[in-house]
Design a protein around this motif. Sequence first.
Motif, short mmCIF file in Angstrom:
data_model
loop_
_atom_site.label_atom_id
_atom_site.label_comp_id
_atom_site.label_asym_id
_atom_site.label_seq_id
_atom_site.Cartn_x
_atom_site.Cartn_y
_atom_site.Cartn_z
N SER A 1 -7.47 -2.89 -1.56
CA SER A 1 -7.06 -4.30 -1.57
C SER A 1 -6.86 -4.75 -0.13
N PHE A 2 -6.57 -6.05 0.03
CA PHE A 2 -6.23 -6.61 1.34
C PHE A 2 -4.87 -7.28 1.27
N PRO B 1 -12.42 -0.76 0.24
CA PRO B 1 -10.95 -0.71 0.27
C PRO B 1 -10.35 -1.00 -1.10
N THR C 1 -6.95 -8.63 -4.44
CA THR C 1 -7.39 -7.48 -5.22
C THR C 1 -8.62 -7.84 -6.04
N ASP D 1 -1.92 -11.29 -1.35
CA ASP D 1 -2.43 -10.02 -1.85
C ASP D 1 -3.79 -10.27 -2.49
N THR E 1 -5.81 -3.54 5.38
CA THR E 1 -6.45 -3.03 4.18
C THR E 1 -6.37 -1.51 4.19
N GLU E 2 -6.42 -0.93 3.00
CA GLU E 2 -6.27 0.51 2.85
C GLU E 2 -7.39 1.07 1.99
N THR E 3 -8.00 2.13 2.46
CA THR E 3 -8.92 2.91 1.64
C THR E 3 -8.18 4.16 1.20
N ASN F 1 -0.59 -1.48 -4.53
CA ASN F 1 -1.63 -2.50 -4.37
C ASN F 1 -1.77 -3.37 -5.61
N ALA G 1 -15.58 -6.95 1.29
CA ALA G 1 -14.51 -6.59 2.22
C ALA G 1 -14.88 -6.96 3.65
N SER H 1 0.84 -1.18 0.00
CA SER H 1 0.00 0.00 0.00
C SER H 1 0.89 1.24 0.00
#
Length: 270
Positions: A150-151, A148, A190, A188, A109-111, A66, A92, A46
């Motif tokens: 991705s994780f 988000p 996505t 990862d 995870t990122e927003t 990501n 998510a 990220s």
Amino acid sequence: MEPYVIALDLDGTLLKSDHTTSDFTKDVLKTLQDQGHHIVITTGRSFRISEDIYHSLSLKTPMINNNGALVHHPLDKEWEHYHQHSISLDTARKIIALQKELNLGFIGTETRHNVYVSTLDLPKSEYFPEPVNGFQLLSQPEVLPEEPISFGWFSSLEEQPIIKSYLKEHLNTSLDIRTWGGAFPCLDITPEGVHKAAGLNYLLTILNVPKERLIAFGDEDNDSEMLSFAEYGIAMKNAIPSIKAITKYETTYTNEEDGVAHYLKSFFNI
């Protein structure tokens, strides 16, 4: 010379095992950037855990994070070409719930606005920025307020097949799940069809650079599409066998030996 796009994976490629780059590597990249080439970090990380690396290299270019789900410009928050793929909020939240059920490893995870993690007790490493007090704890799925990008599901290598199987069994949607086996093994996750090559294809159009002038370096499973897509797809000497099998080119030196910088120095005769 016409400008090239030079796409650089980070872990196991540009970075040494201690997550640093040498002065030699920095000097080579600066020389190429000064000559007008586009140095593009293209990573599964990220942005918030790769931002320091971008700035340490004094880059002026867009960045791909990501695994291609995010194309943006760290120096221009209003960049008109900002491009983001997202995982639906419903999916998510199911992933968060499944991690709690399975109770293996931890997820992050990122927003666009925040980073969320299933534990604040993160491993002590240069991989994870400090402090983590800006991270939000995923105490329950509903804590996540927006879709988000991705994780990352961090676990042991032995646990990865179990997690992948569990996700495929319990999710009613298709996702791309890639393995990364570095210092902190990770899956990862996505949206389907999102990968580094897709992000690069979009960026090449923005930069008006043909694929014939795309050079890409990588070492792991999540680099496969990128290396196949690039005119010069270059496997690191330390790359996994499946990556070496799909590339024509290979660095003479490993990531610990500044393999990327040595290859570029020879390629551009600098």
